[in-house]
Design a protein around this motif. Structure first.
Motif, PDB file in Angstrom:
ATOM      1  N   GLN A 215       6.298   8.833  -5.717  1.00  0.00           N
ATOM      2  CA  GLN A 215       7.436   9.023  -6.611  1.00  0.00           C
ATOM      3  C   GLN A 215       8.252   7.743  -6.723  1.00  0.00           C
ATOM      4  O   GLN A 215       8.827   7.471  -7.767  1.00  0.00           O
ATOM      5  CB  GLN A 215       8.339  10.132  -6.066  1.00  0.00           C
ATOM      6  N   VAL A 216       8.321   6.981  -5.648  1.00  0.00           N
ATOM      7  CA  VAL A 216       9.211   5.831  -5.636  1.00  0.00           C
ATOM      8  C   VAL A 216       8.443   4.526  -5.861  1.00  0.00           C
ATOM      9  O   VAL A 216       8.849   3.688  -6.657  1.00  0.00           O
ATOM     10  CB  VAL A 216       9.973   5.759  -4.289  1.00  0.00           C
TER      11      VAL A 216
ATOM     12  N   PRO B 144      -3.512   2.856  -4.571  1.00  0.00           N
ATOM     13  CA  PRO B 144      -4.618   2.211  -5.270  1.00  0.00           C
ATOM     14  C   PRO B 144      -5.927   2.980  -5.179  1.00  0.00           C
ATOM     15  O   PRO B 144      -6.100   3.842  -4.329  1.00  0.00           O
ATOM     16  CB  PRO B 144      -4.739   0.875  -4.539  1.00  0.00           C
TER      17      PRO B 144
ATOM     18  N   LEU C 205       0.842  -1.192   0.000  1.00  0.00           N
ATOM     19  CA  LEU C 205       0.000   0.000   0.000  1.00  0.00           C
ATOM     20  C   LEU C 205       0.881   1.248   0.000  1.00  0.00           C
ATOM     21  O   LEU C 205       1.256   1.731   1.053  1.00  0.00           O
ATOM     22  CB  LEU C 205      -0.900  -0.012   1.240  1.00  0.00           C
ATOM     23  N   PRO C 206       1.214   1.763  -1.207  1.00  0.00           N
ATOM     24  CA  PRO C 206       1.950   3.027  -1.221  1.00  0.00           C
ATOM     25  C   PRO C 206       1.107   4.080  -0.525  1.00  0.00           C
ATOM     26  O   PRO C 206      -0.103   4.121  -0.684  1.00  0.00           O
ATOM     27  CB  PRO C 206       2.089   3.357  -2.710  1.00  0.00           C
ATOM     28  N   GLU C 207       1.745   4.927   0.272  1.00  0.00           N
ATOM     29  CA  GLU C 207       0.969   5.881   1.048  1.00  0.00           C
ATOM     30  C   GLU C 207       0.751   7.174   0.276  1.00  0.00           C
ATOM     31  O   GLU C 207       1.418   7.437  -0.709  1.00  0.00           O
ATOM     32  CB  GLU C 207       1.691   6.132   2.372  1.00  0.00           C
ATOM     33  N   GLN C 208      -0.199   7.977   0.781  1.00  0.00           N
ATOM     34  CA  GLN C 208      -0.550   9.190   0.052  1.00  0.00           C
ATOM     35  C   GLN C 208       0.435  10.295   0.380  1.00  0.00           C
ATOM     36  O   GLN C 208       0.097  11.315   0.928  1.00  0.00           O
ATOM     37  CB  GLN C 208      -1.981   9.582   0.401  1.00  0.00           C
ATOM     38  N   THR C 209       1.680  10.034   0.088  1.00  0.00           N
ATOM     39  CA  THR C 209       2.741  11.015   0.340  1.00  0.00           C
ATOM     40  C   THR C 209       3.678  10.960  -0.849  1.00  0.00           C
ATOM     41  O   THR C 209       3.299  10.505  -1.912  1.00  0.00           O
ATOM     42  CB  THR C 209       3.541  10.638   1.603  1.00  0.00           C
ATOM     43  N   GLN C 210       4.915  11.344  -0.612  1.00  0.00           N
ATOM     44  CA  GLN C 210       5.896  11.283  -1.686  1.00  0.00           C
ATOM     45  C   GLN C 210       6.228   9.838  -2.063  1.00  0.00           C
ATOM     46  O   GLN C 210       6.999   9.600  -2.979  1.00  0.00           O
ATOM     47  CB  GLN C 210       7.165  12.035  -1.281  1.00  0.00           C
ATOM     48  N   ASP C 211       5.656   8.888  -1.352  1.00  0.00           N
ATOM     49  CA  ASP C 211       5.757   7.482  -1.729  1.00  0.00           C
ATOM     50  C   ASP C 211       5.463   7.266  -3.199  1.00  0.00           C
ATOM     51  O   ASP C 211       6.004   6.370  -3.834  1.00  0.00           O
ATOM     52  CB  ASP C 211       4.724   6.672  -0.931  1.00  0.00           C
TER      53      ASP C 211
ATOM     54  N   PRO D 236      11.008  -2.010   1.093  1.00  0.00           N
ATOM     55  CA  PRO D 236      10.222  -1.279   0.081  1.00  0.00           C
ATOM     56  C   PRO D 236       8.819  -1.828  -0.111  1.00  0.00           C
ATOM     57  O   PRO D 236       8.568  -3.012   0.064  1.00  0.00           O
ATOM     58  CB  PRO D 236      11.052  -1.466  -1.194  1.00  0.00           C
TER      59      PRO D 236
ATOM     60  N   ARG E  53       6.451  -1.209   7.988  1.00  0.00           N
ATOM     61  CA  ARG E  53       7.277  -1.274   6.800  1.00  0.00           C
ATOM     62  C   ARG E  53       8.756  -1.184   7.144  1.00  0.00           C
ATOM     63  O   ARG E  53       9.228  -0.155   7.608  1.00  0.00           O
ATOM     64  CB  ARG E  53       6.907  -0.138   5.847  1.00  0.00           C
TER      65      ARG E  53
END
Lengths: 324, 469
Positions: free
Chosen positions: A207-208, A213, A199-205, A233, A230
């Motif tokens: 970019q990476v 979702p 779960l990529p977070e709603q931040t600068q995550d 990665p 976490r």
């Protein structure tokens, strides 16, 4: 004791807990149930199947009774070439139907209508799911139009195109068969999700690790295994960042072969006893040689063995690479 | 003797038997749980420590540590305190000692089975409800339900007029935790999928803490502190404010655990506001206990149970200040998923909650065994090992979490974050090992208490007697 304080108290506890459950479970259920499956959700649930965690069909989580994902260059029945290739999901007899084929309503508006209409999943869905489980089905993902918008839907290719599980599997061949469902079970059983989130977070995550979702990306997924702690990665889109099977091979066998500072455990035990050529893997020798390499007594690390076609690591890599 | 009691008549079982059984079981599981924690921490610091075996891989051990500590140590210590505090507060006997012993028996067997199956990889893949659902139902029906029946029946058969605040908590929390487990595991037996599954997973996890671990731990302090100091509770009314605000505010903010998932925005905002309101029960609790201590602060130094209890209460201050604010959007985006959260979770479970339970287990075991604790020196070693070990753990993981948060925001390559965290991972292992060592000392101390501790005369409390060693 004229005043029965515990009677009033019990009623108030029940009332407070009930109110809290109405707000936190009943009310959100309307929002959550209105989610419309995206193509990503369909791909995930068709490749993963019914239960990835504990379930009747595979209570010991050994990876049995699982769907297989294949990539087809040609139609298994007519032999007509496909360009681009078509992905099919093979449910052999005995494999439970995917969650939203059992409960098509959860596919969401439009997707449900097209899956039951153009996709002809009716013969294996709902109360007919045991028919599908008994006889085996091949699914694909179709693209149709609903209310003027393009919608992906589940297609029962056994009904629409006459593909049988055996013929489809034979047409694809072992090279183009991917054990994604068993791989996700390995992800859960081996505890990868204690460090790698999904779960990529709603931040600068963004970019990476890629975009976070959408609401409909999870329909039919169980467990979602987002992870909470976490230490490594995020993996939701890892297949888009790194699609090299060879890198995965080295990294799983001993992560410090490709990243000296990694704290990931070695997953060499997922190779099993024999390698791709059927030779017994001598782990003690490998570890001793690796130790010499790590201590600077060897220039090159020992060779990582190729995995056998029925090894657990194959399934795990298949799943990781499917995370686009 | 246990077998004789399990098959014998309820009247023949001496009062306190189930409390003693639960007490020693909980200490045993605490040793197991912290031992596993120390082992796992070693693996995070040194990834090639015990490598190449599937069963001793980190991914097979981590969840066993978590559930051994929550279901084994913390929950069994709760059951232990319920077995002696509930009757004492109702001026009566436990409703059924025999049921209590059977509950303890089922608990040990059920938990061992569940942890073993989890260890070999039979899991639902849902955090904090990792057990396969048939085992969840065994725990619910074989353990939580009989415990709830015993506690509520004891309260119903009390011989006092009112119900003391501790028993309000005990009666309602044993009931509510059953509801939470029943509803929280529904994604497994009803095969719910997608965000419904993810949300219910965290609803379950949040409410296990909110309606079980935190309130019951606080309820214990409402008993031990007045008992040990001889001061009456400062205000029973503030206690009730704590009780009712826990039920109303703490049962609602589950979705703040998955702020970055696409669940409805109104739900996240609602959870965030309710999450801040948790400060109301928190402040009520801490203030109430601190005011109860008035004039008796020397006991914080002189008396080992008070020392543990008050440390737990004081640790509730940073716990709730973190907890109330870290889940708001403005802070959560920075620290979510980092070691900060791990530190916070240990502050709740190993800090606040565990210290209160250790005090209650010390107090209750001496009371039920009618023996003075074997050695004050060993008890002090236990205290300092657990406290210093915990502080090392907490501080190092907080720093590691802030590093991770910064790495996340400034797009540092992930491996550089791993390198920067390495010293703190070693510190975490040192701290965890100290806690484990302290608990071994405790187990020995309590075992010796049971065997050779000085007998407490009839009608006296153990804490009124001078220490022997």
């Amino acid at each position: 004791m004229a005043f029965k304080e515990y009677r009033l108290g019990s009623a108030m506890v029940g009332g407070a807990l009930g109110l809290s459950m109405i707000i936190t479970i009943f009310m959100p259920s309307f929002d959550l149930r209105s989610a419309v499956s995206t193509k990503m959700a369909l791909e995930k649930q068709l490749s993963a199947g019914f239960d990835v965690g504990f379930g009747y069909a595979d209570p010991l989580l050994l990876g049995i009774n699982r769907p297989l994902t294949v990539v087809l260059d040609a139609d298994p029945k007519t032999g007509a070439k496909f360009d681009p290739p078509v992905t099919a999901y093979i449910y052999k007899p005995g494999v439970p139907m995917p969650p939203n084929v059992r409960h098509p309503h959860d596919l969401g508006k439009g997707v449900e209508d097209l899956s039951e209409g153009l996709g002809q999943i009716g013969s294996v869905s709902g109360s007919n799911h045991s028919v599908g489980q008994r006889e085996g089905v091949v699914f694909t993902i179709g693209l149709g139009e609903f209310d003027g918008e393009e919608v992906s839907y589940i297609e029962n290719a056994t009904a629409t195109r006459g593909w049988t599980p055996d013929a489809t599997l034979a047409a694809a061949g072992d090279k183009n068969t991917f054990k994604i469902s068993q791989g996700k079970t390995e992800f859960v059983v081996q505890g990868c999700w204690w460090c790698h989130t999904l779960l990529p977070e709603q931040t600068q995550d963004w970019q990476v690790f890629g975009a976070p979702p959408y609401l409909g990306d999870f329909n039919g997924e169980n467990p979602t295994a987002f992870g909470s702690d976490r230490k490594a990665p995020d993996l939701l889109h890892v297949g888009s960042r790194n699609s090299s099977r060879e890198w995965m091979l080295l990294h799983f066998f001993n992560p410090r072969l490709v990243q000296v500072n990694s704290i990931m455990p070695r997953f060499d035990y997922l190779w099993g006893e024999k390698d791709a050529q059927g030779n017994v893997i001598d782990y003690d020798k490998w570890r001793a040689e690796y130790l010499e390499y790590a201590n600077g007594k060897r220039v090159y690390p020992p060779e990582v063995p190729d995995y056998a076609p029925d090894s657990e690591i194959r399934a795990l890599i298949d799943w990781v690479l499917s995370l686009k | 003797m246990l077998l004789k009691y399990l098959t014998g008549k309820n009247e023949d079982i001496p009062a306190g038997s189930s409390a003693i059984f639960f007490g020693f079981s909980s200490i045993f599981w605490f040793v197991v749980g912290t031992g596993l924690g120390s082992f796992n921490a070693a693996k995070l610091a040194f990834p090639d420590f015990v490598t190449g075996t599937e069963l001793f891989a980190f991914g097979h051990m981590r969840q066993v540590h978590v559930l051994a500590v929550i279901v084994g140590w913390i929950s069994m210590a709760f059951a232990m305190t319920m077995m002696y505090m509930t009757p004492a507060l109702g001026n009566t006997k436990l409703w059924s000692e025999k049921l209590g012993l059977w509950t303890g028996m089922m608990w040990n067997i059920g938990l061992s089975t569940a942890l073993f199956s989890l260890w070999i990889g039979i899991t639902s893949g849902r955090e904090y409800s990792d057990f396969a659902w048939p085992l969840d139902l065994v725990i619910l029906l074989g353990v939580i339900t009989p415990l709830c029946v015993n506690v509520i029946m004891t309260i119903a058969h009390r011989r006092t007029q009112g119900i003391y605040i501790t028993n309000w908590f005990f009666g309602s929390c044993t009931f509510m935790v059953g509801i939470v487990l029943l509803v929280g595991n529904s994604p497994e037996y009803f095969h719910l999928t997608g965000l419904s599954e993810a949300y219910l997973t965290w609803w379950n996890a949040h409410n296990l803490l909110g309606l079980w671990i935190t309130p019951v731990a606080a309820a214990i302090a409402y008993y031990t502190i007045p008992k040990l100091t001889g001061n009456p509770l400062y205000s029973h009314r503030i206690g009730h404010m704590h009780f009712w605000s826990i039920i109303v505010f703490y049962s609602t903010p589950a979705s703040h655990h998955i702020m970055s998932s696409p669940i409805p925005e109104w739900l996240k905002s609602f959870a965030s506001v309710e999450g801040v309101l948790i400060l109301i029960p928190a402040v009520a609790f801490v203030a109430n206990i601190l005011l109860t201590m008035k004039g008796k602060w020397t006991l914080f130094v002189e008396n080992i149970e008070t020392k543990f209890s008050m440390t737990g209460v004081l640790l509730a201050v940073p716990l709730n200040m973190q907890g109330g604010f870290q889940q708001t959007r403005s802070i959560n985006w920075y620290i979510h998923g980092t070691g900060w959260i791990v530190a916070h979770a240990h502050l709740a479970l190993l800090g606040m909650s565990t210290f209160l339970e250790i005090a209650a287990v010390y107090f209750g075991l001496q009371q039920m065994l009618k023996r003075k604790v074997y050695s004050l020196a060993l008890a002090n070693i236990h205290y300092w090992f657990v406290l210093i070990g915990f502080c090392i753990y907490w501080i190092s993981m907080t720093i590691a979490g802030l590093i991770q948060g910064a790495g996340k925001i400034y797009e540092v390559p992930y491996i550089d974050v791993v390198i920067a965290e390495h010293p703190y991972m070693i510190a975490r292992w040192v701290g965890g090992t100290m806690v484990f060592t302290g608990n071994l000392v405790w187990l020995f101390n309590m075992w010796m208490t049971a065997r050779v501790g000085t007998l407490v005369p009839e009608g006296r409390y153990a804490h009124e007697l001078a220490y022997d060693r």
